[in-house]
Motif scaffolding. Sequence first.
Motif, PDB file in Angstrom:
ATOM      1  N   VAL A  20       0.869  -1.179   0.000  1.00 43.10           N
ATOM      2  CA  VAL A  20       0.000   0.000   0.000  1.00 43.10           C
ATOM      3  C   VAL A  20       0.907   1.229   0.000  1.00 43.10           C
ATOM      4  N   PRO A  21       0.641   2.201  -0.854  1.00 47.22           N
ATOM      5  CA  PRO A  21       1.486   3.398  -0.903  1.00 47.22           C
ATOM      6  C   PRO A  21       1.500   4.126   0.445  1.00 47.22           C
ATOM      7  N   PRO A  22       2.635   4.719   0.799  1.00 49.88           N
ATOM      8  CA  PRO A  22       2.720   5.455   2.070  1.00 49.88           C
ATOM      9  C   PRO A  22       1.657   6.538   2.202  1.00 49.88           C
ATOM     10  N   GLN A  23       1.292   7.171   1.089  1.00 53.78           N
ATOM     11  CA  GLN A  23       0.264   8.225   1.130  1.00 53.78           C
ATOM     12  C   GLN A  23      -1.052   7.672   1.652  1.00 53.78           C
ATOM     13  N   ALA A  24      -1.420   6.470   1.217  1.00 53.89           N
ATOM     14  CA  ALA A  24      -2.676   5.860   1.664  1.00 53.89           C
ATOM     15  C   ALA A  24      -2.612   5.539   3.153  1.00 53.89           C
ATOM     16  N   ASN A  25      -1.471   5.032   3.616  1.00 56.67           N
ATOM     17  CA  ASN A  25      -1.322   4.729   5.035  1.00 56.67           C
ATOM     18  C   ASN A  25      -1.334   6.009   5.867  1.00 56.67           C
ATOM     19  N   TYR A  26      -0.693   7.065   5.347  1.00 60.99           N
ATOM     20  CA  TYR A  26      -0.702   8.345   6.045  1.00 60.99           C
ATOM     21  C   TYR A  26      -2.133   8.840   6.231  1.00 60.99           C
ATOM     22  N   GLU A  27      -2.908   8.820   5.159  1.00 62.45           N
ATOM     23  CA  GLU A  27      -4.296   9.286   5.234  1.00 62.45           C
ATOM     24  C   GLU A  27      -5.130   8.399   6.155  1.00 62.45           C
ATOM     25  N   ARG A  28      -4.865   7.106   6.129  1.00 64.09           N
ATOM     26  CA  ARG A  28      -5.605   6.161   6.977  1.00 64.09           C
ATOM     27  C   ARG A  28      -5.364   6.453   8.460  1.00 64.09           C
ATOM     28  N   TYR A  29      -4.089   6.594   8.838  1.00 68.06           N
ATOM     29  CA  TYR A  29      -3.781   6.847  10.245  1.00 68.06           C
ATOM     30  C   TYR A  29      -4.203   8.244  10.669  1.00 68.06           C
ATOM     31  N   LEU A  30      -4.159   9.197   9.764  1.00 72.99           N
ATOM     32  CA  LEU A  30      -4.623  10.536  10.093  1.00 72.99           C
ATOM     33  C   LEU A  30      -6.126  10.529  10.374  1.00 72.99           C
ATOM     34  N   ALA A  31      -6.871   9.789   9.572  1.00 74.45           N
ATOM     35  CA  ALA A  31      -8.322   9.676   9.789  1.00 74.45           C
ATOM     36  C   ALA A  31      -8.620   8.979  11.117  1.00 74.45           C
ATOM     37  N   LEU A  32      -7.865   7.911  11.422  1.00 76.34           N
ATOM     38  CA  LEU A  32      -8.063   7.230  12.705  1.00 76.34           C
ATOM     39  C   LEU A  32      -7.753   8.166  13.868  1.00 76.34           C
ATOM     40  N   ALA A  33      -6.692   8.958  13.737  1.00 77.90           N
ATOM     41  CA  ALA A  33      -6.318   9.895  14.800  1.00 77.90           C
ATOM     42  C   ALA A  33      -7.404  10.946  15.013  1.00 77.90           C
ATOM     43  N   ARG A  34      -7.913  11.465  13.926  1.00 81.12           N
ATOM     44  CA  ARG A  34      -8.965  12.485  14.046  1.00 81.12           C
ATOM     45  C   ARG A  34     -10.225  11.911  14.681  1.00 81.12           C
ATOM     46  N   ALA A  35     -10.562  10.687  14.309  1.00 83.16           N
ATOM     47  CA  ALA A  35     -11.748  10.051  14.884  1.00 83.16           C
ATOM     48  C   ALA A  35     -11.584   9.855  16.389  1.00 83.16           C
ATOM     49  N   LYS A  36     -10.400   9.403  16.805  1.00 86.19           N
ATOM     50  CA  LYS A  36     -10.154   9.210  18.245  1.00 86.19           C
ATOM     51  C   LYS A  36     -10.151  10.545  18.974  1.00 86.19           C
ATOM     52  N   ALA A  37      -9.605  11.580  18.346  1.00 89.03           N
ATOM     53  CA  ALA A  37      -9.593  12.905  18.970  1.00 89.03           C
ATOM     54  C   ALA A  37     -11.024  13.424  19.151  1.00 89.03           C
ATOM     55  N   LEU A  38     -11.843  13.232  18.138  1.00 85.48           N
ATOM     56  CA  LEU A  38     -13.243  13.667  18.240  1.00 85.48           C
ATOM     57  C   LEU A  38     -13.998  12.881  19.304  1.00 85.48           C
ATOM     58  N   ALA A  39     -13.594  11.638  19.508  1.00 83.83           N
ATOM     59  CA  ALA A  39     -14.239  10.806  20.527  1.00 83.83           C
ATOM     60  C   ALA A  39     -13.717  11.117  21.933  1.00 83.83           C
ATOM     61  N   GLY A  40     -12.698  11.979  22.013  1.00 80.73           N
ATOM     62  CA  GLY A  40     -12.165  12.368  23.311  1.00 80.73           C
ATOM     63  C   GLY A  40     -11.053  11.492  23.829  1.00 80.73           C
ATOM     64  N   ASP A  41     -10.549  10.580  23.004  1.00 87.82           N
ATOM     65  CA  ASP A  41      -9.477   9.679  23.429  1.00 87.82           C
ATOM     66  C   ASP A  41      -8.141  10.249  22.970  1.00 87.82           C
ATOM     67  N   ARG A  42      -7.565  11.135  23.774  1.00 86.38           N
ATOM     68  CA  ARG A  42      -6.337  11.830  23.400  1.00 86.38           C
ATOM     69  C   ARG A  42      -5.146  10.896  23.270  1.00 86.38           C
ATOM     70  N   ILE A  43      -5.080   9.880  24.111  1.00 84.79           N
ATOM     71  CA  ILE A  43      -3.949   8.954  24.083  1.00 84.79           C
ATOM     72  C   ILE A  43      -3.924   8.177  22.766  1.00 84.79           C
ATOM     73  N   GLU A  44      -5.053   7.605  22.391  1.00 86.09           N
ATOM     74  CA  GLU A  44      -5.132   6.850  21.140  1.00 86.09           C
ATOM     75  C   GLU A  44      -4.940   7.778  19.944  1.00 86.09           C
ATOM     76  N   ALA A  45      -5.462   8.988  20.023  1.00 84.31           N
ATOM     77  CA  ALA A  45      -5.281   9.942  18.933  1.00 84.31           C
ATOM     78  C   ALA A  45      -3.795  10.215  18.724  1.00 84.31           C
ATOM     79  N   GLU A  46      -3.079  10.431  19.803  1.00 86.38           N
ATOM     80  CA  GLU A  46      -1.644  10.688  19.700  1.00 86.38           C
ATOM     81  C   GLU A  46      -0.908   9.501  19.099  1.00 86.38           C
ATOM     82  N   ARG A  47      -1.309   8.304  19.471  1.00 92.65           N
ATOM     83  CA  ARG A  47      -0.682   7.096  18.926  1.00 92.65           C
ATOM     84  C   ARG A  47      -0.862   7.051  17.409  1.00 92.65           C
TER      85      ARG A  47
END
Length: 75
Positions: free
Chosen positions: A31-58
Amino acid sequence: MTMRQSGSATYANRLASSGARTDAAPAARGVPPQANYERYLALARAKALAGDRIEAERYYQHAEHYLRLITGSAA
């Protein structure tokens, strides 16, 4: 399964029995690095919106790793 399990099934069983987190599947090979970057960025934003700062940072740290691969500044 038979006595001899496939490698991925055995790995998944070890992860589950060790208590390792399996909520986000590992990045697929090829999988291209760009796709993985976007995937993890989306996961981080979702965790941040859910209030889970630790998982968002990860997830932000994972995204940063792929951003460094994209820009060629991997340290």
